[in-house]
Scaffold this motif. Structure first.
Motif, PDB file in Angstrom:
ATOM      1  N   MET A 286       0.701  -1.016  -0.099  1.00 58.22           N
ATOM      2  CA  MET A 286       0.037  -0.108   0.394  1.00 58.22           C
ATOM      3  C   MET A 286       1.049   1.404   0.023  1.00 58.22           C
ATOM      4  N   ILE A 287       0.346   2.142  -0.590  1.00 59.24           N
ATOM      5  CA  ILE A 287       1.011   3.313  -0.957  1.00 59.24           C
ATOM      6  C   ILE A 287       0.019   4.319  -0.135  1.00 59.24           C
ATOM      7  N   LEU A 288       0.435   5.617   0.204  1.00 58.22           N
ATOM      8  CA  LEU A 288      -0.267   6.715   0.263  1.00 58.22           C
ATOM      9  C   LEU A 288       0.523   7.696  -0.998  1.00 58.22           C
ATOM     10  N   SER A 289      -0.532   8.397  -1.504  1.00 60.11           N
ATOM     11  CA  SER A 289       0.099   8.656  -2.940  1.00 60.11           C
ATOM     12  C   SER A 289      -1.576  10.127  -3.260  1.00 60.11           C
ATOM     13  N   ASP A 290      -1.762  10.643  -4.436  1.00 60.69           N
ATOM     14  CA  ASP A 290      -2.480  11.075  -5.283  1.00 60.69           C
ATOM     15  C   ASP A 290      -3.359  10.327  -6.074  1.00 60.69           C
ATOM     16  N   MET A 291      -3.794  10.186  -6.140  1.00 60.55           N
ATOM     17  CA  MET A 291      -5.190   9.091  -6.976  1.00 60.55           C
ATOM     18  C   MET A 291      -5.429   9.176  -8.110  1.00 60.55           C
ATOM     19  N   SER A 292      -4.473   9.500  -8.918  1.00 64.65           N
ATOM     20  CA  SER A 292      -3.818   9.517 -10.145  1.00 64.65           C
ATOM     21  C   SER A 292      -2.915   8.573 -10.450  1.00 64.65           C
ATOM     22  N   THR A 293      -2.295   8.076  -9.230  1.00 65.00           N
ATOM     23  CA  THR A 293      -1.005   7.062  -8.795  1.00 65.00           C
ATOM     24  C   THR A 293      -2.211   5.836  -9.312  1.00 65.00           C
ATOM     25  N   TRP A 294      -2.787   5.807  -9.072  1.00 65.14           N
ATOM     26  CA  TRP A 294      -3.429   4.099  -9.326  1.00 65.14           C
ATOM     27  C   TRP A 294      -4.013   4.490 -11.262  1.00 65.14           C
ATOM     28  N   LYS A 295      -3.187   2.986 -11.801  1.00 65.70           N
ATOM     29  CA  LYS A 295      -3.882   2.861 -12.627  1.00 65.70           C
ATOM     30  C   LYS A 295      -4.962   1.615 -13.281  1.00 65.70           C
ATOM     31  N   ALA A 296      -5.860   1.556 -14.027  1.00 67.84           N
ATOM     32  CA  ALA A 296      -6.420   0.541 -14.053  1.00 67.84           C
ATOM     33  C   ALA A 296      -6.253   0.273 -15.581  1.00 67.84           C
ATOM     34  N   ALA A 297      -6.195  -1.204 -16.526  1.00 67.46           N
ATOM     35  CA  ALA A 297      -6.684  -1.521 -17.818  1.00 67.46           C
ATOM     36  C   ALA A 297      -7.606  -0.762 -17.859  1.00 67.46           C
ATOM     37  N   PRO A 298      -7.924  -0.551 -20.036  1.00 69.62           N
ATOM     38  CA  PRO A 298      -9.023  -0.296 -19.759  1.00 69.62           C
ATOM     39  C   PRO A 298     -10.480  -1.075 -19.778  1.00 69.62           C
ATOM     40  N   GLY A 299     -11.125  -0.912 -19.655  1.00 70.70           N
ATOM     41  CA  GLY A 299     -12.020  -2.075 -19.408  1.00 70.70           C
ATOM     42  C   GLY A 299     -13.502  -1.686 -18.923  1.00 70.70           C
ATOM     43  N   ARG A 300     -14.921  -2.512 -18.700  1.00 67.83           N
ATOM     44  CA  ARG A 300     -15.963  -2.054 -18.066  1.00 67.83           C
ATOM     45  C   ARG A 300     -16.260  -1.922 -16.700  1.00 67.83           C
ATOM     46  N   LEU A 301     -16.918  -0.572 -16.943  1.00 67.67           N
ATOM     47  CA  LEU A 301     -17.132   0.371 -15.389  1.00 67.67           C
ATOM     48  C   LEU A 301     -18.233  -0.228 -14.851  1.00 67.67           C
ATOM     49  N   VAL A 302     -17.890  -1.301 -13.461  1.00 75.66           N
ATOM     50  CA  VAL A 302     -19.061  -1.321 -13.005  1.00 75.66           C
ATOM     51  C   VAL A 302     -19.309  -0.560 -11.774  1.00 75.66           C
ATOM     52  N   ARG A 303     -20.275  -0.449 -10.943  1.00 78.92           N
ATOM     53  CA  ARG A 303     -20.252  -0.061  -9.991  1.00 78.92           C
ATOM     54  C   ARG A 303     -22.041  -0.615  -9.228  1.00 78.92           C
ATOM     55  N   TRP A 304     -21.513  -0.142  -7.913  1.00 74.16           N
ATOM     56  CA  TRP A 304     -22.439  -0.751  -6.739  1.00 74.16           C
ATOM     57  C   TRP A 304     -23.608   0.029  -6.019  1.00 74.16           C
ATOM     58  N   ARG A 305     -24.455   0.190  -6.130  1.00 77.05           N
ATOM     59  CA  ARG A 305     -25.960   0.884  -5.584  1.00 77.05           C
ATOM     60  C   ARG A 305     -26.630  -0.206  -4.888  1.00 77.05           C
ATOM     61  N   PRO A 306     -27.547   1.317  -4.273  1.00 72.68           N
ATOM     62  CA  PRO A 306     -28.149   0.310  -2.913  1.00 72.68           C
ATOM     63  C   PRO A 306     -29.736  -0.162  -3.637  1.00 72.68           C
ATOM     64  N   THR A 307     -30.236  -1.601  -3.296  1.00 69.51           N
ATOM     65  CA  THR A 307     -31.591  -1.199  -3.949  1.00 69.51           C
ATOM     66  C   THR A 307     -32.350  -0.426  -3.663  1.00 69.51           C
ATOM     67  N   ASP A 308     -34.068  -0.736  -4.365  1.00 71.28           N
ATOM     68  CA  ASP A 308     -35.229   0.517  -3.924  1.00 71.28           C
ATOM     69  C   ASP A 308     -35.003   0.570  -2.730  1.00 71.28           C
ATOM     70  N   ALA A 309     -35.631  -0.811  -2.660  1.00 73.14           N
ATOM     71  CA  ALA A 309     -36.157  -1.029  -0.962  1.00 73.14           C
ATOM     72  C   ALA A 309     -34.880  -0.707   0.483  1.00 73.14           C
ATOM     73  N   ALA A 310     -33.546  -0.963  -0.252  1.00 74.79           N
ATOM     74  CA  ALA A 310     -32.555  -0.600   0.726  1.00 74.79           C
ATOM     75  C   ALA A 310     -32.377   1.633   1.055  1.00 74.79           C
ATOM     76  N   ARG A 311     -32.935   1.290  -0.285  1.00 75.69           N
ATOM     77  CA  ARG A 311     -32.786   2.930  -0.045  1.00 75.69           C
ATOM     78  C   ARG A 311     -33.902   3.707   0.791  1.00 75.69           C
ATOM     79  N   SER A 312     -35.329   3.442   0.244  1.00 74.79           N
ATOM     80  CA  SER A 312     -36.366   3.085   1.335  1.00 74.79           C
ATOM     81  C   SER A 312     -36.497   3.394   2.481  1.00 74.79           C
ATOM     82  N   ALA A 313     -35.159   2.122   3.341  1.00 75.28           N
ATOM     83  CA  ALA A 313     -35.225   2.151   4.514  1.00 75.28           C
ATOM     84  C   ALA A 313     -34.667   2.610   4.876  1.00 75.28           C
ATOM     85  N   ALA A 314     -33.163   3.607   4.195  1.00 74.68           N
ATOM     86  CA  ALA A 314     -32.356   4.336   4.605  1.00 74.68           C
ATOM     87  C   ALA A 314     -33.077   5.530   4.894  1.00 74.68           C
ATOM     88  N   GLU A 315     -34.309   6.006   4.503  1.00 71.65           N
ATOM     89  CA  GLU A 315     -34.406   7.526   4.587  1.00 71.65           C
ATOM     90  C   GLU A 315     -35.803   7.288   4.659  1.00 71.65           C
TER      91      GLU A 315
END
Length: 478
Positions: free
Chosen positions: A1-30
């Motif tokens: 692990m190194i502490l550095s600027d975010m731009s230090t991290w490189k990732a090969a080009p690829g498909r971007l995916v993300r995680w988000r709460p389900t609608d039910a989880a978001r409603s429960a949070a609200e």
């Protein structure tokens, strides 16, 4: 692990995916119920700044994160389960604050309501590395906030045989060490979800036990109890006040001119520099041990000597960041487990670097005792006693030292490939984050991004490097 600027991290080009709460989880949070009790002292200060920024329309970046690379094709379902396990295990990640009133009100999402789903992102436009950095900043700016849930963001750059993993979180729910711990914990949770019955087991101790991940709210209760038990007459508070009074009634500032008026802040630029590498680091540790001290004291001695050489300061006064995890079962918890303590010692007249390091070691021992005083009580007393004005308390110069080899995941792939980074906000100082890993002792500094500050900062960092090298060299360093 190194502490550095975010731009230090490189990732090969690829498909971007993300995680988000389900609608039910978001409603429960609200609809999540109010969780009684105040925020922690540092959280409260952070939340006041955030609420002010929202009211005035002022940008307020205060997230921090990690990124690493994991071998093997991404199993989306396994990562979804791993994320849910992480969030359920750490109450801070299930927390959000209602900031609409005079005081922040904490809400806690029930653990059984935590659910996430995977979403594919549109392809990025433009040069990949630049576009990826813009994507990360945009996501973290939008999602890593304390006033709604979740206050974090997770995503992946997916490739056929490996994937890049990135995470950001608002500072209200994390600190630097928490993020460093999270990198391995999330990778290990993912590995645990992949493991088939009868398959290879995780590295022993990979995942924190319940005795190591006490809930952050329990820590807040301890901290607030301490605040009630300390006051202006407490020995630790009196000593804090004495040190500040004897140093001009001001908290530490960068010792060279930065070209900023009192109270003025400028955008941050990240500067990095290696001080020592290879066996030089081991030699530096031996120098410190021979003085009856540790490497942390040697770091403070080097900084104090640098300030003597450049600014003629015969007495050093600094403020350091100390972990408070030892106060309970929080060794591998997620949250903001920090406080501040003054480091003050005489620099002039030291016979050699070893004697200066011994003085720094004594100052560190005193600082750990003074850290028992809650910082809000100290700051209030500095003002009410007339030692400082409220304006003089903002944005002090900070110095932190971390030995990253002590992390539970040190040396394993997720940690070895990981980068820990912070957002680029604004600063009035040039604080120092000095770190050691298996290979080198190095600096990460958050400094004002102005023409006036560039040369003083460069001069200071270079002089500090020379002091470190001189400490391990039998002959003067050119």
């Amino acid at each position: 692990m190194i502490l550095s600027d975010m731009s230090t991290w490189k990732a090969a080009p690829g498909r971007l995916v993300r995680w988000r709460p389900t609608d039910a989880a978001r409603s429960a949070a609200e609809a999540a119920p109010v969780d009684p009790g105040p925020p922690s002292i540092l959280q409260a200060d952070h939340l006041r700044a955030w609420a002010h920024a929202v009211r005035t329309g002022t940008p307020h970046r205060a997230w921090t994160g990690i990124a690493t690379t994991v071998d093997g094709p991404l199993d989306r379902a396994a990562m979804t389960r791993a994320l849910a396990r992480l969030v359920r295990a750490h109450g801070g990640f299930r927390t959000w604050f209602d900031l609409s009133g005079r005081e922040p009100v904490r809400h806690l999402v029930p653990a059984d309501a935590i659910e996430f789903e995977v979403v594919e992102e549109p392809a990025l436009d433009g040069a990949w590395d630049t576009a990826l950095q813009h994507h990360l900043e945009a996501r973290f700016d939008a999602e890593c906030t304390p006033g709604s849930w979740p206050g974090f963001a997770l995503g992946v750059v997916e490739n056929q045989d490996r994937f890049g993993l990135f995470w950001g979180c608002d500072h209200a729910f994390t600190d630097g060490l928490s993020q460093l711990l999270l990198c391995s914990e999330l990778a290990d949770l993912y590995a645990a979800e992949l493991a088939e019955p009868g398959g290879p087991e995780l590295v022993p101790g990979a995942l924190p036990t319940p005795e190591e991940r006490g809930d952050f709210r329990s820590y807040v209760a301890l901290e607030r109890r301490d605040a009630e038990e300390h006051g202006p007459d407490s020995p630790e508070v009196r000593e804090w006040v004495r040190i500040v009074r004897e140093n001009g009634g001001r908290l530490p500032r960068f010792p060279l001119p930065l070209g900023l008026a009192d109270g003025e802040r400028a955008p941050v630029v990240i500067r990095e520099l290696t001080f020592l590498d290879g066996d030089e680091v081991e030699r530096f540790e031996r120098v410190c041990r021979e003085a009856g001290a540790g490497v942390t004291a040697g770091v403070f001695a080097a900084v104090a000597e640098t300030e003597r050489l450049l600014a003629g300061k015969e007495n050093y006064f600094g403020v350091t960041v100390l972990s408070t995890r030892h106060r309970g079962p929080f060794a591998r918890s997620q949250g903001w487990f920090c406080t501040f303590a003054p480091i003050a010692f005489e620099v002039g007249g030291a016979a050699d670097f070893g004697e200066l390091t011994a003085r720094a070691q004594d100052a560190l021992r005193r600082a750990k005792d003074l850290a028992a005083a809650p910082v809000n009580v100290v700051l209030e007393t500095l003002v009410t006693s007339g030692v400082c004005t409220p304006e003089q308390l903002g944005s002090p110069q900070l110095l932190s030292y971390l030995d990253l080899r002590r992390l539970p995941g040190a040396g394993r792939p997720a940690d070895e490939r990981g980068v820990h980074f912070t957002s680029r906000g604004r600063t009035a100082n040039a604080s120092l984050w000095i770190n050691r890993d298996a290979d080198h002792l190095y600096l990460l500094a958050q400094t004002p991004d102005t023409a006036a500050a560039a040369e003083p900062v460069r001069q200071y960092h270079e002089q500090l490097r020379q002091v470190f090298r001189q400490a391990v060299s039998p002959v003067p360093v050119a």
